[in-house]
Design a protein around this motif. Structure first.
Motif, mmCIF file in Angstrom:
data_model
loop_
_atom_site.group_PDB
_atom_site.id
_atom_site.type_symbol
_atom_site.label_atom_id
_atom_site.label_comp_id
_atom_site.label_asym_id
_atom_site.label_seq_id
_atom_site.Cartn_x
_atom_site.Cartn_y
_atom_site.Cartn_z
ATOM 1 N N GLU A 35 23.382 -28.960 -45.086
ATOM 2 C CA GLU A 35 24.045 -29.088 -46.384
ATOM 3 C C GLU A 35 25.541 -28.896 -46.143
ATOM 4 O OE1 GLU A 35 23.302 -29.865 -49.297
ATOM 5 O OE2 GLU A 35 21.170 -29.521 -49.630
ATOM 6 N N PRO A 36 26.395 -29.610 -46.880
ATOM 7 C CA PRO A 36 27.830 -29.360 -46.708
ATOM 8 C C PRO A 36 28.175 -27.937 -47.125
ATOM 9 C CG PRO A 36 27.385 -30.826 -48.578
ATOM 10 C CD PRO A 36 26.102 -30.630 -47.859
ATOM 11 N N GLY A 37 29.193 -27.361 -46.479
ATOM 12 C CA GLY A 37 29.630 -26.016 -46.844
ATOM 13 C C GLY A 37 30.319 -26.004 -48.201
ATOM 14 N N MET A 38 30.655 -24.807 -48.682
ATOM 15 C CA MET A 38 31.325 -24.758 -49.985
ATOM 16 C C MET A 38 32.840 -24.736 -49.788
ATOM 17 S SD MET A 38 30.940 -20.964 -51.580
ATOM 18 C CE MET A 38 29.182 -21.187 -51.702
ATOM 19 N N ASP A 39 33.570 -25.071 -50.861
ATOM 20 C CA ASP A 39 35.027 -25.141 -50.747
ATOM 21 C C ASP A 39 35.650 -23.751 -50.632
ATOM 22 O OD1 ASP A 39 35.088 -27.929 -50.897
ATOM 23 O OD2 ASP A 39 34.993 -27.883 -53.088
ATOM 24 N N VAL A 40 35.290 -22.863 -51.525
ATOM 25 C CA VAL A 40 35.955 -21.548 -51.578
ATOM 26 C C VAL A 40 34.942 -20.440 -51.799
ATOM 27 C CG1 VAL A 40 37.968 -20.364 -52.532
ATOM 28 C CG2 VAL A 40 37.530 -22.744 -53.180
ATOM 29 N N PHE A 41 35.128 -19.329 -51.097
ATOM 30 C CA PHE A 41 34.403 -18.117 -51.436
ATOM 31 C C PHE A 41 35.421 -17.118 -51.963
ATOM 32 C CE2 PHE A 41 32.343 -14.041 -50.680
ATOM 33 C CZ PHE A 41 31.087 -14.290 -51.213
ATOM 34 N N LEU A 42 35.063 -16.404 -53.023
ATOM 35 C CA LEU A 42 35.999 -15.436 -53.588
ATOM 36 C C LEU A 42 35.511 -14.033 -53.266
ATOM 37 C CD1 LEU A 42 35.659 -17.998 -55.791
ATOM 38 C CD2 LEU A 42 37.675 -16.844 -56.688
ATOM 39 N N SER A 51 37.702 -22.105 -47.434
ATOM 40 C CA SER A 51 38.706 -21.050 -47.567
ATOM 41 C C SER A 51 38.118 -19.858 -48.314
ATOM 42 C CB SER A 51 39.949 -21.584 -48.304
ATOM 43 O OG SER A 51 39.580 -22.209 -49.501
ATOM 44 N N VAL A 52 38.795 -18.720 -48.153
ATOM 45 C CA VAL A 52 38.368 -17.518 -48.873
ATOM 46 C C VAL A 52 39.576 -16.952 -49.623
ATOM 47 C CG1 VAL A 52 37.435 -15.175 -48.668
ATOM 48 C CG2 VAL A 52 36.620 -16.975 -47.129
ATOM 49 N N VAL A 53 39.353 -16.666 -50.889
ATOM 50 C CA VAL A 53 40.372 -15.978 -51.681
ATOM 51 C C VAL A 53 39.990 -14.503 -51.700
ATOM 52 C CG1 VAL A 53 41.351 -15.701 -53.978
ATOM 53 C CG2 VAL A 53 40.809 -17.991 -53.129
ATOM 54 N N ILE A 54 40.955 -13.632 -51.348
ATOM 55 C CA ILE A 54 40.648 -12.196 -51.374
ATOM 56 C C ILE A 54 41.455 -11.523 -52.487
ATOM 57 C CG2 ILE A 54 40.608 -10.052 -50.020
ATOM 58 C CD1 ILE A 54 40.724 -12.024 -47.503
ATOM 59 N N PHE A 55 40.713 -10.915 -53.377
ATOM 60 C CA PHE A 55 41.329 -10.183 -54.477
ATOM 61 C C PHE A 55 41.412 -8.706 -54.106
ATOM 62 C CE2 PHE A 55 41.481 -13.035 -58.181
ATOM 63 C CZ PHE A 55 40.809 -14.128 -57.675
ATOM 64 N N GLY A 56 42.643 -8.211 -53.911
ATOM 65 C CA GLY A 56 42.826 -6.787 -53.624
ATOM 66 C C GLY A 56 43.690 -6.167 -54.721
ATOM 67 N N GLU A 57 43.441 -4.897 -55.017
ATOM 68 C CA GLU A 57 44.145 -4.240 -56.133
ATOM 69 C C GLU A 57 45.662 -4.304 -55.988
ATOM 70 O OE1 GLU A 57 42.231 -0.483 -58.088
ATOM 71 O OE2 GLU A 57 41.364 -0.737 -56.069
ATOM 72 N N ASP A 58 46.170 -3.990 -54.788
ATOM 73 C CA ASP A 58 47.626 -3.921 -54.588
ATOM 74 C C ASP A 58 48.289 -5.279 -54.778
ATOM 75 O OD1 ASP A 58 47.291 -1.291 -54.097
ATOM 76 O OD2 ASP A 58 47.363 -1.493 -51.883
ATOM 77 N N GLY A 88 50.800 -9.928 -58.648
ATOM 78 C CA GLY A 88 50.488 -11.314 -59.062
ATOM 79 C C GLY A 88 50.105 -12.196 -57.890
ATOM 80 N N LYS A 89 49.573 -11.589 -56.841
ATOM 81 C CA LYS A 89 49.254 -12.367 -55.637
ATOM 82 C C LYS A 89 47.799 -12.182 -55.200
ATOM 83 C CE LYS A 89 53.915 -12.476 -53.747
ATOM 84 N NZ LYS A 89 54.258 -13.853 -54.064
ATOM 85 N N ILE A 90 47.334 -13.132 -54.400
ATOM 86 C CA ILE A 90 46.031 -13.001 -53.736
ATOM 87 C C ILE A 90 46.235 -13.361 -52.263
ATOM 88 C CG2 ILE A 90 44.469 -13.444 -55.694
ATOM 89 C CD1 ILE A 90 45.048 -16.331 -53.528
ATOM 90 N N SER A 91 45.264 -12.988 -51.417
ATOM 91 C CA SER A 91 45.311 -13.449 -50.032
ATOM 92 C C SER A 91 44.435 -14.685 -49.922
ATOM 93 C CB SER A 91 44.768 -12.383 -49.079
ATOM 94 O OG SER A 91 45.649 -11.296 -49.058
ATOM 95 N N LEU A 92 44.926 -15.691 -49.214
ATOM 96 C CA LEU A 92 44.154 -16.918 -49.049
ATOM 97 C C LEU A 92 43.951 -17.173 -47.564
ATOM 98 C CD1 LEU A 92 42.830 -19.482 -50.161
ATOM 99 C CD2 LEU A 92 45.089 -20.553 -50.144
ATOM 100 N N ARG A 93 42.675 -17.277 -47.169
ATOM 101 C CA ARG A 93 42.372 -17.469 -45.746
ATOM 102 C C ARG A 93 41.831 -18.873 -45.523
ATOM 103 N NH1 ARG A 93 41.908 -14.565 -41.221
ATOM 104 N NH2 ARG A 93 40.291 -15.154 -39.724
#
Ligand code: ATP
Ligand code: MG
Length: 425
Positions: free
Chosen positions: A320-327, A375-382, A387-392
């Motif tokens: 199966e194709p992979g997914m676009d983004v994991f959060l 890609s992975v979006v990482i939501f961290g408190e700091d 107003g930012k997220i980390s994007l891998r």
């Protein structure tokens, strides 16, 4: 624990990719040949199959699931589709639109037989029916359609075996001829085939018992077709050669179902064993009239889809194709934020998911890996406070901080980057 019924199988998410590949390739080819899909009920009046397939066949005598419903009607789970399609064709006057009505179907069939490799009680068929012409070129079209499906899927090492049973009179003559030839060797047949000898001598040719195979092996064939049917068969052979399809003429292909006339064929494939066909079909010029319609010639085939899967599995461990983004989330209140971004991203046509159980970040990253997320979006408190997220970028293994408002655009950029890289390999 409860288990699936013997002879039935779950098609699990990991297997579905291959099923869909077969279905979508076939659908594309059906469209090129102008065959339209029909979906008939899986249950019908039992008499429909008894009349069309014939009482002296294995399907009707031994394999059909028949039961009485609450009103004591005799109902059958369909063992094949041709009879149902002819019923639907007549009931809905489908023949009025086009000179030749071309239909295809994909779906489950039911036969109570001993389960083994490539043989189930609920199995699946994919097939066509072309109703409305006796032209041998239509036989060629139908056979070439089956061969095209094999080629398109990359199923190799197959043989196309063809034969002609002729018209009603010819068929009676061939049955007589075979009865005479077998008569002196009845003792060498299995018990079942001795019964078949009385009721439906052609079925002996379908017997999987090697002893019975020997009895019919030496019988000389040919010379029983009338001029018309012989000419028809010649044209089919010529037509197949003219479109570059190789075939083997095999007089032992008789297709034990009562409704077959003229051209009959089977496609066998090396990996399935000698006696098991992946596809079978032929002409049934009398069936529609016998079922109460006008005299209408027709031709069709059915593939066994489990057997297609068996022939494909080795080469095609397709995924199966992979997914676009994991959060991924880490910290208080982040799941709620991630959830809302996920809804927004899905709205933009990106496939994504989230870990509702909020396991550790490490576990979430492992999950993203397993899901083959682009890609992975990482939501961290700091970061969120800024107003930012980390994007891998999982392909390049690079990570950066991005403004939350730019996240969707950046993810799309990663996606198109990955897609074009994949396209180049
Ligand atoms: P077989 O000789 O293998 O029993 P058949 O002559 O009964 O086949 P058809 O009625 O012509 O088969 O059905 C067409 C195709 O459907 C077969 O060639 C096979 O690929 C598939 N098929 C038939 N019965 C089964 C089954 N019980 N399980 C899986 N596939 C089947
Ligand atoms: Mg069978």
């Amino acid at each position: 624990m409860l288990k699936a019924l013997r002879g039935t199988k779950d098609i699990l998410p990991a297997d579905v990719a291959l099923w869909r590949k077969i279905e979508s390739s076939a659908r594309d080819i059906f469209a090129l040949y102008d065959y339209k899909e029909i979906r008939t009920p899986v249950m019908e009046e039992a008499s429909l199959f008894i009349r069309s397939i014939g009482t002296a066949t294995d399907i009707v005598q031994k394999e059909m699931y028949v039961f009485s419903d609450r009103a004591e009607r005799s109902i059958a789970l369909r063992p094949e589709a041709t009879a149902s399609i002819v019923r639907a064709y007549l009931e809905n006057s489908l023949g009025q639109e086009k000179a030749v009505t071309k239909l295809f179907y994909i779906g489950p069939m039911f036969r109570s037989e001993r389960p083994q490799k490539g043989r189930q009680r609920q199995f699946h068929q994919l097939g066509v029916e072309a109703i409305g012409s006796d032209n041998p070129l239509l036989d060629v079209e139908v056979i070439s359609l089956a061969v095209r499906i094999m080629r398109e899927l990359g199923i190799k090492d197959f043989n196309l075996n063809i034969n002609s049973l002729g018209c009603r009179k010819d068929k009676a003559r061939i049955i007589e001829k075979y009865r005479k030839a077998i008569k002196s060797r009845l003792d060498s047949l299995c018990g079942e085939c001795r019964e078949r000898y009385k009721k439906n001598v052609l079925r002996i040719f379908d017997c999987k018992n090697p002893g019975c195979g020997k009895v019919v092996e030496g019988i000389e064939s040919g010379g029983f077709l009338c001029d018309d049917c012989a000419a028809h068969f010649e044209s089919v052979k010529k037509g197949l050669s003219s479109v570059g399809i190789n075939f083997i003429i095999d007089p032992r292909i008789v297709r034990g179902l009562d409704y077959y006339t003229k051209t009959v064929f089977e496609i066998t494939q090396k990996d399935l064993g000698a006696k098991d066909a992946i596809c079978a079909g032929g002409r049934y010029n009398n069936l529609i009239e016998e079922m109460g319609g006008k005299d209408t010639p027709a031709v069709g085939f059915a593939f066994g889809m489990e057997r297609m899967i068996l022939s494909l599995e080795k080469e095609n461990a397709s995924e199966e194709p992979g997914m676009d983004v994991f959060l991924a989330v880490t910290g208080q209140g982040m799941l709620d934020k991630a959830f809302h971004m996920m809804i927004d991203l899905r709205g933009r046509g990106l496939s994504c998911d989230i870990d509702y159980n909020e396991k550790s970040l490490k576990a979430q990253m492992r999950m993203a890996e397993k899901l083959r997320a682009g890609s992975v979006v990482i939501f961290g408190e700091d970061e969120i406070k800024k107003g930012k997220i980390s994007l891998r970028d999982m392909g390049k293994r690079e990570q950066k901080e991005v403004d939350i408002r730019d996240a969707a655009r950046e993810i799309l950029a990663i996606k198109s980057g990955t897609t074009s890289e994949r396209g180049n390999t």
